[in-house]
Design an enzyme around this catalytic site. Structure first.
Site, PDB file in Angstrom:
ATOM      1  N   PHE A 134      -7.216   1.779  55.505  1.00  0.00           N
ATOM      2  CA  PHE A 134      -5.765   1.671  55.693  1.00  0.00           C
ATOM      3  C   PHE A 134      -5.376   2.352  57.002  1.00  0.00           C
ATOM      4  O   PHE A 134      -5.686   3.522  57.218  1.00  0.00           O
ATOM      5  CB  PHE A 134      -4.995   2.320  54.538  1.00  0.00           C
ATOM      6  N   ASP A 219      -9.297   7.851  62.213  1.00  0.00           N
ATOM      7  CA  ASP A 219      -7.909   7.879  61.746  1.00  0.00           C
ATOM      8  C   ASP A 219      -7.787   9.048  60.765  1.00  0.00           C
ATOM      9  O   ASP A 219      -8.181   8.946  59.603  1.00  0.00           O
ATOM     10  CB  ASP A 219      -7.576   6.542  61.074  1.00  0.00           C
ATOM     11  N   LYS A 248       1.341  12.158  59.444  1.00  0.00           N
ATOM     12  CA  LYS A 248       1.671  12.815  58.174  1.00  0.00           C
ATOM     13  C   LYS A 248       1.820  14.336  58.307  1.00  0.00           C
ATOM     14  O   LYS A 248       2.832  14.810  58.785  1.00  0.00           O
ATOM     15  CB  LYS A 248       0.639  12.424  57.116  1.00  0.00           C
TER      16      LYS A 248
HETATM   17  C1  LIG Z   1      -0.249   6.864  56.062  1.00  0.00           C
HETATM   18  C2  LIG Z   1      -1.389   6.409  56.895  1.00  0.00           C
HETATM   19  C3  LIG Z   1      -1.192   5.640  58.049  1.00  0.00           C
HETATM   20  C4  LIG Z   1       0.174   5.135  58.460  1.00  0.00           C
HETATM   21  O1  LIG Z   1       1.018   6.171  58.822  1.00  0.00           O
HETATM   22  P1  LIG Z   1       2.601   5.865  58.920  1.00  0.00           P
HETATM   23  O2  LIG Z   1       3.183   7.146  59.413  1.00  0.00           O
HETATM   24  O3  LIG Z   1       3.049   5.468  57.556  1.00  0.00           O
HETATM   25  O4  LIG Z   1       2.760   4.749  59.891  1.00  0.00           O
HETATM   26  C5  LIG Z   1      -2.285   5.327  58.804  1.00  0.00           C
HETATM   27  N1  LIG Z   1      -3.522   5.720  58.460  1.00  0.00           N
HETATM   28  C6  LIG Z   1      -3.752   6.457  57.368  1.00  0.00           C
HETATM   29  C7  LIG Z   1      -5.138   6.900  57.048  1.00  0.00           C
HETATM   30  C8  LIG Z   1      -2.697   6.816  56.530  1.00  0.00           C
HETATM   31  O5  LIG Z   1      -2.930   7.521  55.413  1.00  0.00           O
END
Ligand SMILES: *Cc1c(COP(=O)(O)O)cnc(C)c1O
Length: 395
Positions: A134, A219, A248
């Site tokens: 994700f 990520d 986050k």
């Molecule tokens: C939440 C998340 C995203 C997206 O972040 P947003 O601030 O919602 O755009 C991308 N990668 C990972 C691993 C996430 O947990």
């Protein structure tokens, strides 16, 4: 929908939301419009690293709001310089681009890799990504994601994101060709249900990227900034990525994200990347305030202790109720319920009397726990006690 005197119709109906309106938060607790309290183990989706409305963030916002909010990204500002410098120092990646969301940071990482491919790899642009990964909700980051049910949404997708299987290095190797420029993954797949990449897989990926001349993009939007008990999850495996994204927890609840790159990978030229709010001092000041707390070794050791404490409770619950175990790292953990009752448990927990409990079920058979990083041991005990009672009822 009408909830008390609130009317919800003007908000686009993009998610199934329960009939309550949050109005206040403090620490691990939220309060709704009717004054009902909830113990929060979701924390804005692993966002509120220090809990709801912590004094550090309230102060940083109030102080910065009275000094400077937005001089535009066409000028330097002191708060952005301070945060970029600190992130570079802590990560070992010397170049930082500040953004407002995880998806935006990842979109930047994808653009950076494509630019690097055009400069150094004859236009190679494919990024090997992973099933169930994700990376966000923009078109490119949705294409990079391997989320079930997304494969036919918003066609046509952005091309160039072949999917390998996590912890299967041969599946990665099989996808690498002359068009490949990078490999991109989460050190722990969060939305997939807290599925960790093993340390040996991470090291094999690092070696493979070195051997093939590819960028390793991590990520860490969910795993970064102390969530796993290290400031960055990549530290557990002892590998350093070429490109890193954060979001986050970095903002502790405000929209702040970052794209970091090694000197050799940082190849953007003027005009390649930007954004009206990128590096705005109001959010940057909050990022520095969060790091001032979270990057302390003593604080990170506390995350490990709290994570161990939560793990002990989850293992006990699993044994008591005949569940399928737990997994995760630090304060990003999942309990495998062994059957598809996750949504029912989340619903029942929220409606608990006299006070609700907020949990998350990213998969039908899973509960995910992502409390504030300074959650108290008593709050963990309380959550586990309530969950124990709920599982007894549901059984
Ligand atoms: C939440 C998340 C995203 C997206 O972040 P947003 O601030 O919602 O755009 C991308 N990668 C990972 C691993 C996430 O947990």
């Amino acid at each position: 929908m009408k909830i008390d005197h609130f009317e919800t119709d003007a908000l686009m109906d993009v998610a199934a939301r329960p009939p309550l309106v949050f109005v206040e938060g403090r620490g691990s607790w939220l309060a709704d419009h009717a004054g009902r309290r909830y113990l929060d183990f979701v924390q804005g989706w692993a966002v509120n690293s220090l809990g709801h409305c912590p004094p550090e963030i309230t102060m940083a916002l109030a102080t910065q709001a009275q000094r400077l909010i937005s001089p535009s990204p066409a000028f330097f500002n002191d708060a952005a310089l301070a945060l970029a410098h600190r992130l570079a120092e802590l990560s070992g990646l010397p170049q930082v681009f500040l953004a407002s969301s995880g998806a935006e940071a990842n979109e930047g990482a994808i653009k950076l890799a494509r630019k690097w491919g055009s400069l150094h790899k004859g236009g190679a642009h494919e990024i090997v990504t992973f099933a169930d990964g994700f990376h966000g909700r923009t078109l490119a980051t949705m294409s990079a994601s391997g989320k079930a049910g997304w494969d036919r949404l918003f066609e046509p997708k952005v091309p160039g994101f072949p999917k390998a299987r996590l912890n299967d290095i041969d599946s990665v190797r099989a996808l690498i060709g002359p068009g490949t420029v990078a490999v991109m993954l989460e050190p722990i797949q969060g939305e997939a249900g807290v599925v960790p990449a093993t340390a040996s897989f991470m090291r094999a990926l690092r070696a493979l990227c070195d051997e093939q001349g590819l960028l390793l993009i991590l990520d860490e939007v969910q795993t970064g900034i102390g969530r796993t008990g290290r400031l960055f999850a990549f530290e557990h495996a002892g590998v350093v990525p070429d490109v890193l994204t954060l979001g986050k927890g970095l903002g502790g609840g405000v929209p702040l994200a970052a794209l970091l790159a090694g000197r050799q990978a940082a190849c953007f030229a003027h005009g390649d990347q930007g954004g009206t709010y990128c590096g705005n001092p109001l959010m940057a000041a909050v990022g520095s305030a969060v790091l001032e707390v979270v990057a302390q070794p003593r604080f990170l050791a506390g995350v490990i202790e709290r994570g161990d404490h939560l793990q002990q409770h989850l293992l006990r619950l699993s044994a008591t109720h005949g569940l399928a175990g737990e997994r995760g790292g630090g304060l990003l953990r999942a309990l495998d319920l062994g059957r598809p009752i996750g949504a029912a448990v989340v619903e029942a927990a929220r409606q608990l009397l006299p006070e609700g409990l907020l949990l998350n079920s990213p998969r039908p058979n899973l509960l995910r726990f992502m409390p504030r990083l300074n959650v108290t041991f008593e709050e963990i005990d309380r959550m586990a006690g309530q969950l124990d009672a709920l599982l007894r009822q549901i059984r």
